[in-house]
Design a protein around this motif. Structure first.
Motif, PDB file in Angstrom:
ATOM      1  N   PHE A 171       0.837  -1.209   0.000  1.00  0.00           N
ATOM      2  CA  PHE A 171       0.000   0.000   0.000  1.00  0.00           C
ATOM      3  C   PHE A 171       0.867   1.253   0.000  1.00  0.00           C
ATOM      4  CE2 PHE A 171      -2.281   3.343   2.312  1.00  0.00           C
ATOM      5  CZ  PHE A 171      -3.531   3.338   1.705  1.00  0.00           C
ATOM      6  N   ALA A 172       1.850   1.298   0.881  1.00  0.00           N
ATOM      7  CA  ALA A 172       2.689   2.489   1.042  1.00  0.00           C
ATOM      8  C   ALA A 172       3.670   2.688  -0.114  1.00  0.00           C
ATOM      9  CB  ALA A 172       3.457   2.413   2.360  1.00  0.00           C
ATOM     10  N   SER A 173       4.099   1.613  -0.729  1.00  0.00           N
ATOM     11  CA  SER A 173       5.120   1.743  -1.780  1.00  0.00           C
ATOM     12  C   SER A 173       4.526   1.893  -3.180  1.00  0.00           C
ATOM     13  CB  SER A 173       6.064   0.543  -1.744  1.00  0.00           C
ATOM     14  OG  SER A 173       5.371  -0.642  -2.052  1.00  0.00           O
ATOM     15  N   THR A 174       3.227   1.753  -3.298  1.00  0.00           N
ATOM     16  CA  THR A 174       2.596   1.863  -4.623  1.00  0.00           C
ATOM     17  C   THR A 174       1.458   2.884  -4.608  1.00  0.00           C
ATOM     18  OG1 THR A 174       1.079   0.039  -4.154  1.00  0.00           O
ATOM     19  CG2 THR A 174       3.163  -0.519  -5.257  1.00  0.00           C
ATOM     20  N   LEU A 175       1.722   4.042  -4.029  1.00  0.00           N
ATOM     21  CA  LEU A 175       0.693   5.084  -4.006  1.00  0.00           C
ATOM     22  C   LEU A 175       0.367   5.503  -5.436  1.00  0.00           C
ATOM     23  CD1 LEU A 175       1.900   7.307  -1.024  1.00  0.00           C
ATOM     24  CD2 LEU A 175       0.035   5.633  -1.037  1.00  0.00           C
ATOM     25  N   PRO A 176      -0.907   5.786  -5.716  1.00  0.00           N
ATOM     26  CA  PRO A 176      -1.301   6.208  -7.070  1.00  0.00           C
ATOM     27  C   PRO A 176      -0.615   7.506  -7.494  1.00  0.00           C
ATOM     28  CG  PRO A 176      -3.219   5.617  -5.748  1.00  0.00           C
ATOM     29  CD  PRO A 176      -2.042   5.661  -4.818  1.00  0.00           C
ATOM     30  N   HIS A 177      -0.613   7.739  -8.796  1.00  0.00           N
ATOM     31  CA  HIS A 177       0.057   8.900  -9.395  1.00  0.00           C
ATOM     32  C   HIS A 177      -0.953   9.814 -10.070  1.00  0.00           C
ATOM     33  CE1 HIS A 177       3.937   7.056  -8.687  1.00  0.00           C
ATOM     34  NE2 HIS A 177       3.465   5.937  -9.197  1.00  0.00           N
ATOM     35  N   PRO A 178      -0.515  11.011 -10.470  1.00  0.00           N
ATOM     36  CA  PRO A 178      -1.396  11.873 -11.263  1.00  0.00           C
ATOM     37  C   PRO A 178      -1.784  11.174 -12.568  1.00  0.00           C
ATOM     38  CG  PRO A 178       0.483  13.113 -10.444  1.00  0.00           C
ATOM     39  CD  PRO A 178       0.750  11.668 -10.147  1.00  0.00           C
ATOM     40  N   ALA A 179      -2.966  11.493 -13.060  1.00  0.00           N
ATOM     41  CA  ALA A 179      -3.454  10.878 -14.294  1.00  0.00           C
ATOM     42  C   ALA A 179      -2.899  11.597 -15.516  1.00  0.00           C
ATOM     43  CB  ALA A 179      -4.978  10.914 -14.320  1.00  0.00           C
ATOM     44  N   ASP A 180      -3.118  10.974 -16.661  1.00  0.00           N
ATOM     45  CA  ASP A 180      -2.737  11.619 -17.915  1.00  0.00           C
ATOM     46  C   ASP A 180      -3.726  12.748 -18.217  1.00  0.00           C
ATOM     47  OD1 ASP A 180      -5.080  10.433 -18.962  1.00  0.00           O
ATOM     48  OD2 ASP A 180      -3.975   8.664 -19.594  1.00  0.00           O
ATOM     49  N   ASP A 181      -3.621  13.332 -19.374  1.00  0.00           N
ATOM     50  CA  ASP A 181      -4.428  14.516 -19.663  1.00  0.00           C
ATOM     51  C   ASP A 181      -5.683  14.222 -20.484  1.00  0.00           C
ATOM     52  OD1 ASP A 181      -3.196  13.959 -22.040  1.00  0.00           O
ATOM     53  OD2 ASP A 181      -2.586  16.017 -22.456  1.00  0.00           O
ATOM     54  N   ARG A 182      -6.183  12.997 -20.428  1.00  0.00           N
ATOM     55  CA  ARG A 182      -7.379  12.698 -21.218  1.00  0.00           C
ATOM     56  C   ARG A 182      -8.581  13.490 -20.702  1.00  0.00           C
ATOM     57  NH1 ARG A 182      -8.213   6.524 -19.256  1.00  0.00           N
ATOM     58  NH2 ARG A 182      -6.043   6.871 -18.730  1.00  0.00           N
ATOM     59  N   VAL A 183      -9.542  13.673 -21.573  1.00  0.00           N
ATOM     60  CA  VAL A 183     -10.740  14.444 -21.266  1.00  0.00           C
ATOM     61  C   VAL A 183     -11.786  13.519 -20.638  1.00  0.00           C
ATOM     62  CG1 VAL A 183     -12.616  15.805 -22.283  1.00  0.00           C
ATOM     63  CG2 VAL A 183     -10.283  16.060 -23.136  1.00  0.00           C
ATOM     64  N   THR A 184     -12.468  14.018 -19.607  1.00  0.00           N
ATOM     65  CA  THR A 184     -13.576  13.305 -18.977  1.00  0.00           C
ATOM     66  C   THR A 184     -14.795  14.219 -18.981  1.00  0.00           C
ATOM     67  OG1 THR A 184     -12.922  14.078 -16.770  1.00  0.00           O
ATOM     68  CG2 THR A 184     -12.068  11.922 -17.481  1.00  0.00           C
ATOM     69  N   ASP A 185     -15.957  13.640 -18.716  1.00  0.00           N
ATOM     70  CA  ASP A 185     -17.177  14.453 -18.643  1.00  0.00           C
ATOM     71  C   ASP A 185     -17.108  15.425 -17.476  1.00  0.00           C
ATOM     72  OD1 ASP A 185     -18.352  13.064 -20.800  1.00  0.00           O
ATOM     73  OD2 ASP A 185     -19.219  11.557 -19.457  1.00  0.00           O
ATOM     74  N   GLY A 186     -16.661  14.935 -16.325  1.00  0.00           N
ATOM     75  CA  GLY A 186     -16.621  15.766 -15.132  1.00  0.00           C
ATOM     76  C   GLY A 186     -15.419  15.461 -14.267  1.00  0.00           C
ATOM     77  N   ILE A 187     -15.213  16.352 -13.301  1.00  0.00           N
ATOM     78  CA  ILE A 187     -14.135  16.207 -12.327  1.00  0.00           C
ATOM     79  C   ILE A 187     -14.769  16.252 -10.948  1.00  0.00           C
ATOM     80  CG2 ILE A 187     -12.035  17.255 -11.350  1.00  0.00           C
ATOM     81  CD1 ILE A 187     -11.692  18.679 -14.111  1.00  0.00           C
ATOM     82  N   VAL A 188     -14.403  15.314 -10.099  1.00  0.00           N
ATOM     83  CA  VAL A 188     -14.832  15.332  -8.702  1.00  0.00           C
ATOM     84  C   VAL A 188     -13.592  15.537  -7.848  1.00  0.00           C
ATOM     85  CG1 VAL A 188     -15.815  13.992  -6.804  1.00  0.00           C
ATOM     86  CG2 VAL A 188     -16.838  13.857  -9.078  1.00  0.00           C
ATOM     87  N   VAL A 189     -13.592  16.637  -7.108  1.00  0.00           N
ATOM     88  CA  VAL A 189     -12.488  16.956  -6.205  1.00  0.00           C
ATOM     89  C   VAL A 189     -12.974  16.719  -4.782  1.00  0.00           C
ATOM     90  CG1 VAL A 189     -10.979  18.784  -5.320  1.00  0.00           C
ATOM     91  CG2 VAL A 189     -11.528  18.691  -7.760  1.00  0.00           C
TER      92      VAL A 189
END
Length: 175
Positions: free
Chosen positions: A20-38
């Motif tokens: 879990f600690a050594s494989t934290l997710p990364h920023p995504a690529d720049d593809r387009v999506t319908d929406g963004i949830v922050v």
């Protein structure tokens, strides 16, 4: 026998935590999506969402878990983005935790009939956020995880790992 079982469980927990600690997710690529949830709660999240919205990577954005007292203009001023962008940003004030973020986001996604969503949260929080969202969303909604890199301390990672494990277990029994 009991000691052996306990040792095995502890070893599996420790190995899981290391993964879990050594494989934290990364920023995504720049593809387009319908929406963004922050999902609010960490530095850089709103700014990342706004930058993506400004770059045309989505039509709308939900900021989930905003304090009820925060007004849209304040959000724009604090995060230094043009007030004109507010017409494409929705503030969700119902969520108080990750599970209610998922409820709030699911209702927002359904109201716009979106099928692709970029989820922006901190790297250590992404797995649990995705788990909660996946529980609430229809199967035809695709989530693109977009993690904000951070440097969490050991206690924060342990806390999040245990929360994640508890939520995984709860989903297995239908809660």
């Amino acid at each position: 026998m009991m000691l052996r079982l306990l040792s095995t469980v502890l070893l599996l927990w420790a190995l899981g935590f290391a993964l879990f600690a050594s494989t934290l997710p990364h920023p995504a690529d720049d593809r387009v999506t319908d929406g963004i949830v922050v999902l609010t709660g960490g530095p850089g999240r709103v700014q990342r969402g706004v930058a993506l919205l400004q770059a045309g990577k989505a039509r709308r954005m939900l900021v989930s878990g905003v304090d009820r007292q925060v007004r849209p203009a304040e959000l724009a001023t604090i995060n230094r983005f043009p007030h004109a962008l507010l017409s494409r940003i929705d503030l969700g004030a119902e969520a108080v935790d990750t599970r209610s973020n998922a409820d709030e986001a699911a209702a927002w996604i359904a109201s716009y009939r979106f099928h692709t969503i970029r989820v922006v949260t901190t790297d250590w929080h992404m797995r649990r956020a995705r788990l909660e969202l996946a529980q609430q969303l229809p199967r035809d909604v695709t989530l693109l995880p977009d993690a904000i890199p951070s440097t969490p301390n050991l206690v924060a990672l342990l806390r999040e790992y245990n929360k994640y494990l508890l939520r995984r277990a709860a989903t297995l029994i239908g809660r």
